[in-house]
Scaffold this active site. Structure first.
Site, PDB file in Angstrom:
ATOM      1  N   TYR A 196     -12.248  43.438   3.656  1.00 24.91           N
ATOM      2  CA  TYR A 196     -13.590  43.798   4.112  1.00 24.91           C
ATOM      3  C   TYR A 196     -13.525  45.006   5.056  1.00 24.91           C
ATOM      4  CZ  TYR A 196     -18.053  43.044   6.608  1.00 24.91           C
ATOM      5  OH  TYR A 196     -19.291  43.178   7.176  1.00 24.91           O
ATOM      6  N   LYS A 253     -14.983  48.776   4.582  1.00 25.78           N
ATOM      7  CA  LYS A 253     -15.938  49.373   5.531  1.00 25.78           C
ATOM      8  C   LYS A 253     -15.409  50.717   6.052  1.00 25.78           C
ATOM      9  CE  LYS A 253     -19.286  46.395   5.437  1.00 25.78           C
ATOM     10  NZ  LYS A 253     -20.526  46.785   4.761  1.00 25.78           N
TER      11      LYS A 253
END
Ligand code: SER
Length: 317
Positions: free
Chosen positions: A141, A145
């Site tokens: 994740y 990002k």
């Protein structure tokens, strides 16, 4: 006025942002979209079924509704992403690139994309992590990002796409549940407290993380999007900070208002994710560039959460 499209509108942030933007601009000016069936709260205005991996469908919706601004929120959160790393990468990256390419080709006015405190890893300063701290994430994740932030800056610098972004901390609200994040416990804890059940926390009691009340998150997002272009000096993503607390501290805040609340701690795989993230964030550039200032602290958030959530739970009875 060109209309607004929100992707991931059934999600925790999407549903509240849709509601607020409809309040400000009118129901018909804000098109909610999601791969899931629409929630009843979205029935106040238009809804389109959308898989953000389908670029043709994005363009079809943009043309049909004369879209000028996109809030692109569809993504997998940290804990779910660790369980499905390749799909998380595909959804979080290709979804963003589809939106950025659409914005470039159709000359959209503005795009919002959420980044996260997850861009930081264990080597970043833990307390009051600065905007420019090292970004060496240890989660898929976080990697998605960080790469997304760089794509946003690239599309802005090379193609003039006016894309803006915030590094959200954990978001806490009473209107909708988060799904698949490491900070989700801080929403669930209020539900269990009001249902009179003990809360089993999946993080250790001293595991502090940066958090923000939903009203502040919605305000930060809209303030950033409404700021004049020349004020936006950071085209990767802005640190934004509001509250920082551990499970033990939020439990104490709840116990102060609800007698007999009980909590136990059984850390699971999400503890390693939490350990890799900052405890608190420094957000000086957001304050200087576009006047960011949060309104809620742990006490006032707890007060508001318990009041509104208990009213909602009573209505459901
Ligand atoms: N709330 C998010 C998560 O826990 C952090 O961006 O995944």
């Amino acid at each position: 006025m060109n209309k607004i499209l929100i992707t991931g509108a059934c999600g925790q942030l999407g549903s509240e942002l849709t509601e607020e933007l409809r309040k400000r601009h009118g129901n018909d000016y804000v098109i909610a979209s999601d791969i899931s069936e629409p929630k009843s709260s979205l029935s106040t205005g238009p809804f389109e079924h959308l898989d953000v991996l389908d670029r043709d469908r994005i363009e079809e919706i943009v043309d049909k509704h004369n879209i000028g601004t996109v809030y692109h929120l569809a993504a997998l959160l940290s804990a779910t992403a660790e369980k499905n790393i390749h799909f998380a990468w595909k959804l979080n990256m290709d979804g963003l690139l589809n939106i950025l390419n659409t914005a470039r080709e159709k000359s959209l006015e503005r795009v919002f994309w959420p980044s996260s405190i997850a861009v930081f890893g264990p080597d970043a300063q833990k307390v009051k992590t600065p905007q420019t701290a090292a970004c060496n994430p240890t989660t898929v994740y976080g990697i998605s990002k960080l790469a997304g932030e760089q794509w946003c800056a690239y599309y802005h610098n090379k193609f003039g796409v006016d894309v803006r972004s915030l590094r959200y901390p954990g978001l806490i609200g009473y209107k909708s549940m988060p799904g698949g994040g490491t900070t989700d416990y801080a929403v669930d804890i209020y539900h269990k407290a009001l249902e009179g059940e003990p809360f089993h926390c999946f993080l250790e009691k001293e595991s502090a993380l940066p958090m923000m009340y939903m009203a502040d998150a919605v305000k930060a997002t809209i303030d950033l999007m409404e700021a004049p272009s020349e004020n936006i000096t950071i085209r990767t993503s802005y640190n934004v900070s509001a509250i920082s607390f551990s499970p033990e501290e939020i439990a104490a805040a709840i116990s102060g208002q609800l007698e007999g609340f009980e909590i136990t701690y059984t850390p699971d795989h999400r503890q390693a994710i939490a350990d890799s993230w900052p405890d608190s964030i420094d957000d000086t550039p957001a304050r200087t560039d576009w006047g960011w200032e949060p309104s809620f602290d742990l006490e006032s958030m707890t007060d508001d959460m318990l009041k509104n959530l208990s009213a909602m739970l009573k209505e459901d009875e």
